[in-house]
Write a protein that holds these residues in place. Structure first.
Motif, PDB file in Angstrom:
ATOM      1  N   TYR A 227     -12.073   6.652   8.456  1.00  0.00           N
ATOM      2  CA  TYR A 227     -10.817   6.152   7.901  1.00  0.00           C
ATOM      3  C   TYR A 227     -10.515   4.735   8.431  1.00  0.00           C
TER       4      TYR A 227
ATOM      5  N   HIS B 255      -4.207   3.280  -2.295  1.00  0.00           N
ATOM      6  CA  HIS B 255      -5.405   3.462  -1.466  1.00  0.00           C
ATOM      7  C   HIS B 255      -5.743   4.961  -1.417  1.00  0.00           C
TER       8      HIS B 255
ATOM      9  N   SER C  17      -0.963   6.432  -2.262  1.00  0.00           N
ATOM     10  CA  SER C  17      -2.237   6.643  -1.561  1.00  0.00           C
ATOM     11  C   SER C  17      -2.536   8.088  -1.149  1.00  0.00           C
ATOM     12  N   PRO C  18      -2.473   9.046  -2.089  1.00  0.00           N
ATOM     13  CA  PRO C  18      -2.768  10.435  -1.708  1.00  0.00           C
ATOM     14  C   PRO C  18      -4.269  10.670  -1.588  1.00  0.00           C
ATOM     15  N   ASN C  19      -4.624  11.774  -0.974  1.00  0.00           N
ATOM     16  CA  ASN C  19      -6.017  12.194  -1.013  1.00  0.00           C
ATOM     17  C   ASN C  19      -6.226  12.952  -2.309  1.00  0.00           C
TER      18      ASN C  19
ATOM     19  N   VAL D  74       3.272   4.617   4.908  1.00  0.00           N
ATOM     20  CA  VAL D  74       2.465   5.786   5.281  1.00  0.00           C
ATOM     21  C   VAL D  74       3.218   6.571   6.353  1.00  0.00           C
TER      22      VAL D  74
ATOM     23  N   GLY E 239      -7.525   8.547  -1.285  1.00  0.00           N
ATOM     24  CA  GLY E 239      -8.664   9.094  -0.538  1.00  0.00           C
ATOM     25  C   GLY E 239      -9.580   9.838  -1.498  1.00  0.00           C
TER      26      GLY E 239
ATOM     27  N   GLU F  20     -10.570   4.506  -1.511  1.00  0.00           N
ATOM     28  CA  GLU F  20     -11.354   4.333  -0.281  1.00  0.00           C
ATOM     29  C   GLU F  20     -12.805   4.006  -0.606  1.00  0.00           C
TER      30      GLU F  20
ATOM     31  N   ASP G 124       0.878  -1.172   0.000  1.00  0.00           N
ATOM     32  CA  ASP G 124       0.000   0.000   0.000  1.00  0.00           C
ATOM     33  C   ASP G 124       0.912   1.219   0.000  1.00  0.00           C
TER      34      ASP G 124
ATOM     35  N   GLN H  93       0.941   8.340  11.421  1.00  0.00           N
ATOM     36  CA  GLN H  93      -0.240   7.477  11.465  1.00  0.00           C
ATOM     37  C   GLN H  93       0.048   6.159  12.184  1.00  0.00           C
TER      38      GLN H  93
ATOM     39  N   ARG I 145      -7.930  -7.504   1.202  1.00  0.00           N
ATOM     40  CA  ARG I 145      -6.558  -7.935   0.893  1.00  0.00           C
ATOM     41  C   ARG I 145      -6.343  -9.387   1.297  1.00  0.00           C
TER      42      ARG I 145
ATOM     43  N   ASP J  52     -10.089   1.089   6.518  1.00  0.00           N
ATOM     44  CA  ASP J  52      -8.874   0.269   6.587  1.00  0.00           C
ATOM     45  C   ASP J  52      -9.173  -1.160   7.054  1.00  0.00           C
TER      46      ASP J  52
ATOM     47  N   PHE K  95      -2.403   2.624  12.655  1.00  0.00           N
ATOM     48  CA  PHE K  95      -2.140   1.289  12.118  1.00  0.00           C
ATOM     49  C   PHE K  95      -1.993   0.243  13.218  1.00  0.00           C
TER      50      PHE K  95
HETATM   51  N1  ARG Z   1      -4.807   8.875   2.065  1.00  0.00           N
HETATM   52  C1  ARG Z   1      -4.112   8.761   3.312  1.00  0.00           C
HETATM   53  C2  ARG Z   1      -3.390  10.070   3.626  1.00  0.00           C
HETATM   54  O1  ARG Z   1      -3.123  10.844   2.730  1.00  0.00           O
HETATM   55  C3  ARG Z   1      -3.076   7.656   3.309  1.00  0.00           C
HETATM   56  C4  ARG Z   1      -3.644   6.296   3.090  1.00  0.00           C
HETATM   57  C5  ARG Z   1      -2.665   5.227   3.472  1.00  0.00           C
HETATM   58  N2  ARG Z   1      -3.146   3.897   3.350  1.00  0.00           N
HETATM   59  C6  ARG Z   1      -4.075   3.353   4.122  1.00  0.00           C
HETATM   60  N3  ARG Z   1      -4.441   2.118   3.871  1.00  0.00           N
HETATM   61  N4  ARG Z   1      -4.583   3.979   5.163  1.00  0.00           N
HETATM   62  O2  ARG Z   1      -3.096  10.318   4.779  1.00  0.00           O
END
Ligand code: ARG
Length: 580
Positions: free
Chosen positions: A317, A163, A126-128, A341, A165, A262, A123, A345, A328, A321, A349
């Motif tokens: 969020y 992943h 994974s940007p927003n 990541v 957002g 997401e 993973d 965070q 997965r 996940d 996790f």
């Molecule tokens: N989109 C999230 C962010 O920008 C990160 C996602 C990472 N992956 C996940 N499975 N949570 O902070």
């Protein structure tokens, strides 16, 4: 070589258990290190020190016993005991030569593949999608991509998951703004998502009517309204196109097919909550549905909640996940999931992993790891900002990298054509940004500094790219093919021996990058290798050498160096240049 030595030590331990020197229940992790000071040998182990206590023996005496119990072999040329009970090994030159010849004869440098091939979900990036990718998105994309390449190289099946957002309240605001614009303006503004986002945010903050419309649109979007979904889809599509441009420029191996947004988990969110409820894991706290795990407490010792459903019914969020882990495991059949990541965070996790195991979504043998990373800082020691104080768009940052590299190349005297220069500048510019990131310890913050990363000296991309062209030029000059050097290797000069020793380490370094998700191990290794080559090249004549056997051997060492540099850089996602 390391593995073989480990096997010998394991055999010695088994033997010592047999004869009663060691108790039956010890199962030490055999650790072999490369001593910094080469005069201490090629490998060192603290095994005797670790085992002294359970064996109730003196560590030096135990070290002697271990050495005596080693099976006969042609790997170890010498061993001695140092200090309180360290064992140092010297590897036989015969062994070294055999390894190098095997590497030369193999297309992939005779790298040992993983013992069992796993399905590894990675993973990363994974940007927003609400905003354009900025400098904060650099690390996940670059580090995740390098580790994915390494895992694949070792024979694992890698499944890349972006992943992104694409869901949540921000999108209401963006859709409301989109609605207000005519088609032409919308298209224009969407070219620069950063501007688009800012304009939407301004309206949201300033106009109550706009804010109301934004909230309505979120509700409509989430309840499946067709008009809203079309608008939203349009926006997501533009945003993903921007991301793809960045990936392509960076040489990050992500495509649209790797996007698992997401929103794709929406249908499983209510079932996740229902299931947690059925398992008796949920607690209602001020209307929100939460899980409290004993493992996670705040400073006052009160348990921390994982909120899976908000008071109004919205999911979070964390819920997504959890659903992603179910997918997965259930659909992708993952043996391991690696998350690249931001370090911040970490708690999220840890909570998600613990809960996923408790709820039975992840079995005990599924490997779940969050590989966090530090922040990209400016020279002022604060998170990196653009000149106007805003966030730096990645696309602009890459433009600047290419521009700066081109300026540097133009200052150097060279016989490159303009087109060549432009191509080289692109590779050098982008590689410098990537390498600066990869070469730092993943978990530390690092300072983004153009001058250092573009320098031709030190542990940088330009230095390594240049080193590669230099080795390559030996073959070009002589009109020889690096892949068909005849003759046998021989090692006489100390610089040849040092280079040879470094070359055979490639295998263990690549494995350690995969195990620890630490690409900087490989960067440090390549930098040292280039240094070893440079000392060798200065002291040991290659083409200008009357001794034909020596010349062939040195050509072979050079060819191995070129291939190792190239393979190493490729694993980092950095292409090499023929000349520069
Ligand atoms: N989109 C999230 C962010 O920008 C990160 C996602 C990472 N992956 C996940 N499975 N949570 O902070």
């Amino acid at each position: 070589m390391k593995t073989q030595l480990e096997q010998l030590l394991a055999a010695a331990i088994a033997e010592l258990k047999q004869n009663g020197t060691l108790p039956d229940d010890v199962a030490p992790r055999i650790q072999l290190d490369r001593p910094r000071d080469k005069s201490h040998g090629d490998f060192a182990t603290n095994l005797a020190l670790m085992l002294a206590k359970p064996a109730k023996a003196n560590p030096r005496a135990l070290a002697e016993a271990i050495l005596a119990a080693l099976p006969g072999n042609d790997i170890i040329a010498g061993a001695d005991i140092a200090g309180p009970g360290f064992i140092n090994f010297k590897v036989s030159q015969q062994q070294l030569l055999e390894q190098l010849e095997a590497a030369y004869a193999s297309a992939e440098l005779n790298i040992t593949k993983a013992e069992t091939s796993k399905r590894v979900v990675i993973d990363y990036s994974s940007p927003n999608l609400a905003k354009e990718m900025h400098v904060g998105h650099l690390r996940s994309a670059i580090i995740g991509d390098a580790v994915a390449r390494v895992q694949e190289f070792l024979g694992h099946t890698v499944i890349r998951q972006n992943h992104v957002g694409d869901w949540g309240t921000q999108f209401g605001m963006l859709l409301a703004h989109m609605e207000e614009l005519d088609a032409a303006t919308a298209e224009f503004e969407l070219n620069n998502l950063e501007t688009f986002y800012k304009a939407a945010k301004r309206s949201f903050d300033e106009s109550e009517a706009f804010a109301k419309r934004a909230r309505e649109l979120v509700v409509a979007l989430q309840s499946g309204d067709e008009y809203c979904n079309k608008l939203w889809q349009q926006f997501i599509d533009v945003s993903l196109t921007h991301c793809q441009e960045v990936y392509d420029r960076l040489g990050v191996q992500l495509t649209r097919d790797d996007v698992m947004a997401e929103s794709s988990y929406n249908d499983d969110l209510a079932p996740v909550v229902k299931d947690l409820e059925a398992q008796g894991l949920l607690v209602e706290d001020q209307g929100a549905k939460c899980v409290f795990l004993d493992e996670f407490k705040n400073k006052e010792g009160d348990p921390l909640p994982i909120i899976v459903q908000k008071t109004g019914g919205g999911f979070l969020y964390a819920t997504t996940d959890l659903a992603a882990i179910r997918y997965r495991v259930g659909t992708l059949n993952a043996d391991q999931v690696m998350y690249f990541v931001d370090q911040r965070q970490g708690l999220h996790f840890q909570q998600i992993f613990t809960l996923a195991r408790k709820a039975g979504y992840a079995s005990a043998d599924l490997q779940l790891d969050h590989f966090g990373f530090g922040t990209v800082m400016g020279k002022d020691g604060r998170p990196y900002k653009s000149r106007d104080g805003g966030v730096t768009k990645l696309a602009d940052l890459l433009d600047e990298a290419e521009r700066r590299a081109l300026e540097l190349l133009q200052q150097k005297s060279n016989e490159l054509s303009e087109t060549e220069q432009e191509h080289i500048a692109k590779v050098v510019g982008i590689s410098s940004v990537k390498y600066a990131d990869l070469s730092k310890n993943r978990t530390s913050d690092y300072i983004f500094d153009w001058d250092t990363m573009l320098s031709f000296e030190g542990n940088t991309a330009p230095y390594l790219l240049y080193a590669f062209t230099r080795v390559n030029s030996i073959f070009q000059k002589a009109g020889l093919d690096a892949n068909s050097v005849t003759g046998e290797l021989m090692l006489e000069d100390e610089r040849e021996i040092a280079l040879a020793n470094q070359l055979v380490r490639f295998n263990e370094v690549v494995h350690s990058v995969a195990d620890k998700a630490m690409p900087h191990f490989l960067c440090g290794y390549l930098f040292e290798l280039a240094g070893n080559f440079s000392s060798f090249y200065e002291a040991c004549p290659i083409l200008n050498n009357d001794n034909a056997e020596q010349r062939q051997s040195r050509l072979k060492l050079s060819a191995l160096t070129a291939r190792t540099l190239q393979q190493g850089l490729r694993l980092l996602g950095i292409p090499t240049l023929e000349k520069m």
